[in-house]
Design an enzyme around this catalytic site. Sequence first.
Site, mmCIF file in Angstrom:
data_model
loop_
_atom_site.group_PDB
_atom_site.id
_atom_site.type_symbol
_atom_site.label_atom_id
_atom_site.label_comp_id
_atom_site.label_asym_id
_atom_site.label_seq_id
_atom_site.Cartn_x
_atom_site.Cartn_y
_atom_site.Cartn_z
ATOM 1 N N ASN A 64 0.876 -1.165 0.000
ATOM 2 C CA ASN A 64 0.000 0.000 0.000
ATOM 3 C C ASN A 64 0.915 1.216 0.000
ATOM 4 O O ASN A 64 1.536 1.532 1.018
ATOM 5 C CB ASN A 64 -0.890 -0.016 1.243
ATOM 6 C CG ASN A 64 -1.677 1.272 1.422
ATOM 7 O OD1 ASN A 64 -1.664 2.156 0.562
ATOM 8 N ND2 ASN A 64 -2.365 1.391 2.545
ATOM 9 N N VAL A 65 1.015 1.893 -1.134
ATOM 10 C CA VAL A 65 1.950 3.015 -1.245
ATOM 11 C C VAL A 65 1.536 4.208 -0.398
ATOM 12 O O VAL A 65 2.320 5.134 -0.204
ATOM 13 C CB VAL A 65 2.166 3.442 -2.718
ATOM 14 C CG1 VAL A 65 2.777 2.306 -3.518
ATOM 15 C CG2 VAL A 65 0.881 3.949 -3.351
ATOM 16 N N TYR A 153 -15.350 15.035 -7.407
ATOM 17 C CA TYR A 153 -13.924 14.751 -7.589
ATOM 18 C C TYR A 153 -13.025 15.661 -6.746
ATOM 19 O O TYR A 153 -11.831 15.703 -6.939
ATOM 20 C CB TYR A 153 -13.599 14.910 -9.078
ATOM 21 C CG TYR A 153 -12.387 14.163 -9.579
ATOM 22 C CD1 TYR A 153 -12.406 12.773 -9.719
ATOM 23 C CD2 TYR A 153 -11.234 14.839 -9.954
ATOM 24 C CE1 TYR A 153 -11.302 12.091 -10.216
ATOM 25 C CE2 TYR A 153 -10.125 14.167 -10.456
ATOM 26 C CZ TYR A 153 -10.157 12.792 -10.577
ATOM 27 O OH TYR A 153 -9.068 12.121 -11.072
ATOM 28 N N LYS A 160 -4.409 15.335 -7.183
ATOM 29 C CA LYS A 160 -3.754 15.391 -8.490
ATOM 30 C C LYS A 160 -3.078 16.749 -8.720
ATOM 31 O O LYS A 160 -2.017 16.817 -9.344
ATOM 32 C CB LYS A 160 -4.762 15.090 -9.599
ATOM 33 C CG LYS A 160 -5.346 13.679 -9.545
ATOM 34 C CD LYS A 160 -4.291 12.615 -9.743
ATOM 35 C CE LYS A 160 -4.912 11.228 -9.875
ATOM 36 N NZ LYS A 160 -3.924 10.189 -10.206
#
Length: 195
Positions: A64-65, A153, A160
């Site tokens: 799990n990064v 989002y 992001k």
Amino acid sequence: MSEGKERYAIVTGSGRGIGRAIALELARSGVNVAVNFFRNRETAEQTAQDIEDLGVRSLLLRANVGDIKELENLFSSIEQEWPGLDILVNNAASGYNRPIEDQKPRGWDWTMNINARSVLFGSQFALPLMKKRGAGHIVNITSMGSQRVLPDYSVVGASKAAIETLTRYLAHEFAKYGISVNAVSPGMVITEALS
């Protein structure tokens, strides 16, 4: 990197979707690829096998990064198996897609840790492995939601946008080591991750 030198890459979140496609394209170019997954072992095993079938080596690494210790162990595993790292593709992504009024702190932390924090610290852990090789490439996968408002989002979009900012700072600071850092926004890609 000189011609004929073996190359080594890791693509996070590469068991399926865009990450799988990137991993296979690297393998087609003669690059040995570490396949990282968290939940979907079966698809990751198939990706690793497909890489081997292309005549290069693969490593199958569960992590799990978004968890710093697991992320550090991921790069330690690469260091134990390979002479260094030439390419890091920060592709792993997750998120809670829902209206802002329904967001929770846990969803924020989960999304930011997997999507953005992993880029910063994954790149940090990759740095000594790339220094061994004398150069390297880091590619961070972002999305159009970093610049545009998309339905439900907000948290993913913020993560992001953070990736794009980190890309600029990483590019600036890692240039002295011969490491290029870029971000790619692939737009809408229909994969099993969207189903």
